[in-house]
Motif scaffolding. Structure first.
Motif, mmCIF file in Angstrom:
data_model
loop_
_atom_site.group_PDB
_atom_site.id
_atom_site.type_symbol
_atom_site.label_atom_id
_atom_site.label_comp_id
_atom_site.label_asym_id
_atom_site.label_seq_id
_atom_site.Cartn_x
_atom_site.Cartn_y
_atom_site.Cartn_z
ATOM 1 N N ALA A 34 1.110 5.109 -4.858
ATOM 2 C CA ALA A 34 2.038 5.378 -3.826
ATOM 3 C C ALA A 34 1.306 5.743 -2.603
ATOM 4 C CB ALA A 34 3.128 6.278 -3.939
ATOM 5 N N GLU A 35 0.381 6.348 -2.509
ATOM 6 C CA GLU A 35 -0.353 6.874 -1.382
ATOM 7 C C GLU A 35 -1.223 5.728 -0.998
ATOM 8 O OE1 GLU A 35 -1.124 11.783 -1.958
ATOM 9 O OE2 GLU A 35 -2.487 10.434 -2.915
ATOM 10 N N GLY A 36 -1.539 4.734 -1.729
ATOM 11 C CA GLY A 36 -2.057 3.696 -1.534
ATOM 12 C C GLY A 36 -1.618 2.752 -0.776
ATOM 13 N N GLY A 37 -0.202 2.672 -0.810
ATOM 14 C CA GLY A 37 0.934 1.616 -0.296
ATOM 15 C C GLY A 37 1.246 0.660 -1.129
ATOM 16 N N ILE A 38 1.034 0.699 -2.370
ATOM 17 C CA ILE A 38 1.280 -0.158 -3.495
ATOM 18 C C ILE A 38 2.815 -0.329 -3.274
ATOM 19 C CG2 ILE A 38 1.509 -1.044 -5.795
ATOM 20 C CD1 ILE A 38 -1.522 -0.931 -4.291
ATOM 21 N N PHE A 39 3.634 0.452 -2.966
ATOM 22 C CA PHE A 39 5.149 0.283 -2.974
ATOM 23 C C PHE A 39 5.900 0.242 -1.593
ATOM 24 C CE2 PHE A 39 3.899 3.010 -6.813
ATOM 25 C CZ PHE A 39 3.967 2.113 -7.805
ATOM 26 N N ASP A 40 5.088 0.140 -0.761
ATOM 27 C CA ASP A 40 5.618 0.192 0.576
ATOM 28 C C ASP A 40 6.566 -0.768 0.782
ATOM 29 O OD1 ASP A 40 4.143 2.436 1.270
ATOM 30 O OD2 ASP A 40 2.816 1.714 2.406
ATOM 31 N N ASP A 41 6.623 -2.091 0.431
ATOM 32 C CA ASP A 41 7.518 -3.122 0.763
ATOM 33 C C ASP A 41 8.624 -2.910 -0.312
ATOM 34 O OD1 ASP A 41 5.814 -3.875 -1.508
ATOM 35 O OD2 ASP A 41 6.269 -5.814 -1.188
ATOM 36 N N LEU A 42 8.971 -2.054 -1.205
ATOM 37 C CA LEU A 42 9.950 -1.953 -1.761
ATOM 38 C C LEU A 42 11.317 -1.384 -1.415
ATOM 39 C CD1 LEU A 42 8.366 -1.611 -5.604
ATOM 40 C CD2 LEU A 42 8.941 -3.798 -4.134
ATOM 41 N N ASP A 43 11.158 -0.914 -0.065
ATOM 42 C CA ASP A 43 12.400 -0.187 0.501
ATOM 43 C C ASP A 43 13.154 0.897 -0.457
ATOM 44 O OD1 ASP A 43 14.420 0.245 2.562
ATOM 45 O OD2 ASP A 43 15.761 -1.335 1.481
ATOM 46 N N PHE A 44 12.158 2.182 -0.607
ATOM 47 C CA PHE A 44 12.608 3.316 -1.294
ATOM 48 C C PHE A 44 11.819 4.418 -0.755
ATOM 49 C CE2 PHE A 44 9.468 2.285 -4.345
ATOM 50 C CZ PHE A 44 9.146 3.678 -4.725
ATOM 51 N N ASP A 45 12.194 5.433 -0.718
ATOM 52 C CA ASP A 45 11.350 6.733 -0.477
ATOM 53 C C ASP A 45 10.238 6.994 -1.290
ATOM 54 O OD1 ASP A 45 10.664 8.954 0.551
ATOM 55 O OD2 ASP A 45 12.104 10.300 0.288
ATOM 56 N N VAL A 46 9.021 6.617 -1.107
ATOM 57 C CA VAL A 46 7.780 6.752 -2.058
ATOM 58 C C VAL A 46 7.508 8.081 -2.212
ATOM 59 C CG1 VAL A 46 6.810 4.581 -1.324
ATOM 60 C CG2 VAL A 46 6.247 6.668 -0.075
ATOM 61 N N THR A 47 7.833 9.023 -1.479
ATOM 62 C CA THR A 47 7.480 10.451 -1.469
ATOM 63 C C THR A 47 8.345 10.967 -2.940
ATOM 64 O OG1 THR A 47 9.684 11.355 -0.339
ATOM 65 C CG2 THR A 47 7.704 11.053 0.747
ATOM 66 N N ALA A 48 9.163 10.033 -3.759
ATOM 67 C CA ALA A 48 9.824 10.493 -4.780
ATOM 68 C C ALA A 48 8.566 10.514 -5.808
ATOM 69 C CB ALA A 48 10.998 9.696 -5.056
ATOM 70 N N LEU A 49 7.645 9.856 -5.614
ATOM 71 C CA LEU A 49 6.334 9.363 -6.413
ATOM 72 C C LEU A 49 5.263 10.457 -6.234
ATOM 73 C CD1 LEU A 49 6.394 5.640 -6.794
ATOM 74 C CD2 LEU A 49 7.250 7.271 -8.543
ATOM 75 N N LEU A 50 5.591 11.493 -5.307
ATOM 76 C CA LEU A 50 4.265 12.410 -4.982
ATOM 77 C C LEU A 50 4.964 13.974 -5.676
ATOM 78 C CD1 LEU A 50 3.843 11.374 -1.389
ATOM 79 C CD2 LEU A 50 2.911 10.329 -3.505
ATOM 80 N N GLN A 51 5.895 13.805 -6.479
ATOM 81 C CA GLN A 51 6.380 15.267 -7.004
ATOM 82 C C GLN A 51 5.944 15.518 -8.203
ATOM 83 O OE1 GLN A 51 8.329 16.576 -4.329
ATOM 84 N NE2 GLN A 51 7.968 14.735 -3.410
ATOM 85 N N PRO A 52 5.947 16.778 -8.458
ATOM 86 C CA PRO A 52 5.513 17.202 -9.823
ATOM 87 C C PRO A 52 6.568 17.183 -10.719
ATOM 88 C CG PRO A 52 6.249 19.215 -8.507
ATOM 89 C CD PRO A 52 6.266 17.847 -7.513
#
Length: 425
Positions: A47-65
């Motif tokens: 997520a931090e590497g931008g792999i999902f940036d074009d999928l139109d969702f809040d990628v911060t959901a993948l930065l949670q514990p």
């Protein structure tokens, strides 16, 4: 579907599976990962590497514990993420430069399973344990009152999925030990207070809720699966002597509230699509709100339970199956919300014990020993030390559930659901 992340032939985690979990290492705190072969793919790094940036969702959901934020995004988002991961990980990927051949990102994102610690995957607000196992219900009816039918003991069993509300705070991830609980129970002509003497396990299957519903707005049976984030194995540890004494009037309380164990990997619904079957047929006429358009709403997945004793020897306990149910998860959710109950992201919903028709398929010692009256002989695995008898669990016993379904696209497993019984404090 082969992957360039090669795995052992018996691995639970093929490209067809891609279950979600929360893991940590010595160098990194708890984060979201996906199991692939003998590795964990770090979704925070992707997520931090931008792999999902074009999928139109809040990628911060993948930065949670925890997985709660990601689960709450809904099945449409999770399906897109799953497809992206399969595209990146398949052997003939067209995006080799993104991950496979990007050695810097690959080195950071792929972690050996053997080096990680797994955590409870979701924050659980509520936990509901259903009682929809056909053979478990029939056998228990006969144990409690020999000759009685399940209809006599529980007239509503075939007409609706019955359940009790469990204790969410004592749900733990696999490998977390548990203490033998204290309680009150009858011994001969008196009632004593002390450590449980009839500690049991229960082989169960469970789902985590993704998106919930508003209070007062029931979830329709044919849309209920859209509210399921994924599935885990579950051990509903049970103190039978405490349970039987207290449940006569109000139902389970301390006999069930001391520990419930779940497997660490949450298997997405798409991974289980090849293993769909119909729930067990029973003579009944269901109300409209429980009638499903699709008959294939249950799953055919074998679950094995094993016992490991203090000296390390293991014994086969039971072979159960997730198909031993008369109601599907969609029906459980539809009935759960029928009266207006709001489900929330992270809620845990379980089937109850998944026993088969024979003694070796019984998913708890209560059934295998006929209520403790007939000790059960467990067969040693890969050993000549002989078998072992159990009426109920002893201190330092470890019970482990494993399940793996094999299809044309690859193996789908859950990892282990394991816990060891420590002496009462």
């Amino acid at each position: 579907m082969a992957s360039w992340v090669h795995d052992d032939e018996g691995s639970h985690f093929s490209l067809q599976n891609l279950p979600y979990g929360i893991f940590s290492t010595e160098a990194s705190p708890a984060r979201v990962g996906v199991a692939i072969g003998e590795h964990v793919l770090d979704l925070k790094v992707l997520a931090e590497g931008g792999i999902f940036d074009d999928l139109d969702f809040d990628v911060t959901a993948l930065l949670q514990p925890t997985l709660n934020a990601f689960a709450a995004l809904g099945r449409h988002v999770q399906s897109r993420v799953r497809q992206r991961l399969q595209d990146l990980l398949k052997e003939d990927t067209e995006f080799g430069n993104v991950l496979r051949d990007n050695h810097t990102l690959r080195g950071r994102a792929l972690v050996r399973l053997s080096s990680v610690t797994m955590h409870l995957p979701m924050v659980i607000g509520d936990y509901t344990d259903f009682f929809v196992g056909l053979h478990h219900a029939v056998t228990c009816a006969d144990i409690l009152k020999p000759g009685a039918t399940i209809e006599q003991l529980c007239p509503c069993f075939f007409n609706l999925p019955i359940a009790y509300n469990g204790r969410a705070s004592s749900v733990v991830v696999s490998e977390t030990p548990l203490h033998r609980p204290h309680g009150q129970f009858p011994v001969e002509a008196t009632v004593v207070s002390g450590p449980c003497r009839k500690l049991d396990f229960e082989v169960e299957f469970a789902c985590f809720v993704g998106k919930g519903n508003k209070m007062g707005e029931p979830i329709g049976v044919d849309s209920a699966e859209d509210h399921i984030f994924g599935f885990v194995l579950m051990n509903d540890w049970s103190a039978r002597d405490i349970q039987m004494y207290e449940a006569t009037i109000m139902g389970p309380f301390n006999g069930k509230s001391f520990c419930t164990t779940v497997s660490p990997w949450v298997v997405p619904p798409e991974a289980l699509d090849p293993f769909r079957v119909a729930p067990k047929k029973t003579p009944r006429t269901l109300p409209d709100y429980l009638v499903e358009k699709s008959e294939l709403s249950a799953y055919d997945i074998s679950i094995r339970a094993t016992l490991e004793v203090a000296n390390g020897q293991t014994y086969k306990v039971a072979d159960c199956n997730t198909n031993n149910v008369i109601f599907s998860f969609a029906q459980m959710i539809a009935h759960h919300t029928r009266g207006g109950c709001p489900l929330r992201t992270g809620d845990l919903i379980a089937t109850g014990t998944l026993s088969g028709p024979d003694r070796e398929n019984a998913g708890c010692l209560l059934e295998q020993t006929r209520g403790g009256k007939d000790p059960y002989e467990m067969v040693a695995e890969n050993s000549s030390t002989g078998n072992v008898l159990r009426t109920y669990l002893e201190d330092n016993d470890r019970i482990t559930f494993t399940a793996q379904a094999s299809g044309a696209a690859g193996n789908v497993g859950f990892g282990s659901c394991s816990g060891m019984v420590l002496p009462a404090p």
